[in-house]
Design a protein around this motif. Sequence first.
Motif, mmCIF file in Angstrom:
data_model
loop_
_atom_site.group_PDB
_atom_site.id
_atom_site.type_symbol
_atom_site.label_atom_id
_atom_site.label_comp_id
_atom_site.label_asym_id
_atom_site.label_seq_id
_atom_site.Cartn_x
_atom_site.Cartn_y
_atom_site.Cartn_z
ATOM 1 N N LYS A 293 42.942 -71.227 -32.073
ATOM 2 C CA LYS A 293 42.051 -70.140 -32.486
ATOM 3 C C LYS A 293 40.758 -70.663 -33.101
ATOM 4 N N LYS B 97 37.797 -68.078 -32.674
ATOM 5 C CA LYS B 97 38.002 -66.823 -31.936
ATOM 6 C C LYS B 97 38.389 -65.721 -32.922
ATOM 7 N N PHE C 262 41.039 -63.285 -28.369
ATOM 8 C CA PHE C 262 40.906 -64.095 -27.167
ATOM 9 C C PHE C 262 40.258 -63.341 -26.018
ATOM 10 N N VAL D 159 33.387 -66.335 -27.421
ATOM 11 C CA VAL D 159 32.899 -66.756 -28.733
ATOM 12 C C VAL D 159 31.383 -66.649 -28.751
#
Length: 665
Positions: free
Chosen positions: A452, A588, A592, A596
Amino acid sequence: MNLNNLKIAWRNALKTKLFTALNILGLAMGFAGFILAYLYINRETSYDRWNANYNQIYLVGLSYQGNNTDLTPPALATAIKATLPEVTEVGRVSYFPYELPFISDDGQAFVNDWKAADLSIIRMFGIEVFGNAVHQGDHPELNLITPEMAQALFPDSAGLTFEPRLIALQNEQSGMYYHIHGVTKPRKLSNLTYDAIFFKPDLAGDRQGDPLPYQTYIQVKPGTDIDQLDKKIKHLYKQEISQQHHVATSAFAKGTTYLDPLKNLHLKPKHGLNTGYITVWALAVLSGVILLLAGINFANLMIAQANRRAREIGIKKVFGVSRIGLAVQFMCEVVIQCVLAAGIAWLLVVLCRDGLQQWLAYDLAPVASGGQQAWQLLLAAVMTALVSGIYPAAILSGYRPVSILKGNFQTSHRTAWFRHALLTFQFVIAVVFISGMLIINRQLDYVRDGDKGFDPAQVIYIKNAMLLNNPADFKPFRDRMQAYPGIEYATVATSVPGGIGPAKKEFVYANETHRADHIAVDFDYVETMGMEVLQGRSFTDAFPADSAKGALVNETLVKAFGIQNPIGKTIRGCDTDFQIAGVVKDSKIAGFEQLVAPTVYSIKNPCGQYKTEILVKTRQGTARETLATLGKDWKSINRLDGEYFRYEFVDQKYAALHAQQVQLE
């Protein structure tokens, strides 16, 4: 001999009944899947359909460099209302994006969804109020709550209609007092949700310099040319609104408006993800394929039974029953079995309703009372009967009575190719389904366990209403909290993963303008969130310049801006020159499903949002004890809302971003 024949006949009859029961049960399982799928589909596609203005309401949004937002300057609504006669209603909505206690003399409630709106929103979205609160005393303001909130705040009330009652926000010492004028009637599913909604005749007060953005809704006359209206609003925004100073300094100053119909806002809004829309279509296709497979299996089993029914067919043909009559008989049998299977499926879902409600996390009441669901199921049963019954009926009704009665009748060579084709099709679809499920499971595993860019484990989000924009404001909090042995780090920010999104602003580097997210933080933010510094360093009070102009940027920003050797370079945004102290790994924080974005982190907070989101990282195994201690001492740490110590674990808050996908797994 006769006794043996009776035994054989009884066994055959028993086998036939068992065979039929298995057929019906298999179909019932397929129909149960269809019911669950269309229960979800009907729910997701029903938002605001009950509204009489459903086809005339549009959201006015802004688009810039391929990015859309549902927020617009308040002056746009005023200009639309004054210049475009085809627009009959204009309404603005704003929201308070924090959980806040509402307190009365008789009770309290935590409000997660508190909105403010123009009075025109009442008419546009069909909000009804118990009693005559709308007209009572000609209130310049009309503050309404839901029945659930009314029960919590005023449990001793005689009913849902009452004289205006005073409540306090946050606590009795906050100085924030409002009157509640009425209670809204329960509403069907809508894109306009609220626990409390406060109305004003003019929400923004026509303040041309108001920097706050609002959702802007318009209602048009029936038959309005939407394309032409869209062009007019674009022109109006460009010529008038974008020239205002507070708009000219925003990321959308060079943007353009767009219109998004109300019917699209839940499943495929232009300013959000279309995951819901894709899910609905995927479930519709999946339920159709499931029924097709069930129908194919049913047809296969009927053809396999052909030899057992051959004598019956031969005798009926000898007595003059036509082929059409036999075909109709077999089709009726199939229809009856399909309808019976559908009824069993409906009964199974209703009987398992409580367990399914917990599993699916939404109300299954429409299963028992929804006429739409019943018609869909009946239509599915009839279509399944037609698909699965036409070919077997044609085959069975075509048998020749002479061959049947002579005893030399065989059907396998006539139907083998078709049965083999059906079995092959079933096998291929099964392989596709299994492969798809494996792929989906791997994707969900990646969402749960993938990198993440930050570590939410042991991080706790403490809800807070105090503004902590300056390091000096938060230092007493940090010092007190880090004195607890279970707390490793403490910080504050404008955004948390799974919560309020970052501010989207324009930044300039090397005379080129780029769009980026901005998150204002405090010292120890990187350490609290477990982020990785790729170049340079994190913020530290050893460098006083960090508080004034220091910035951390993520690796996506470095690539998007084309910055070589970024440490020490300057980027400008929000009327501030930021000097890059470090580059952090991409995080993130929005989940997801979204790319980004280039992101700037700074201690200085010039971009408009407020630092209120307190984050603490606890040491392994100390969370429960630490939270209990903090709860007892919170009033002495945070005097504004210390009586109401509220928190969430960041990993659970972040997991909620993907709750829908996990639910449908």
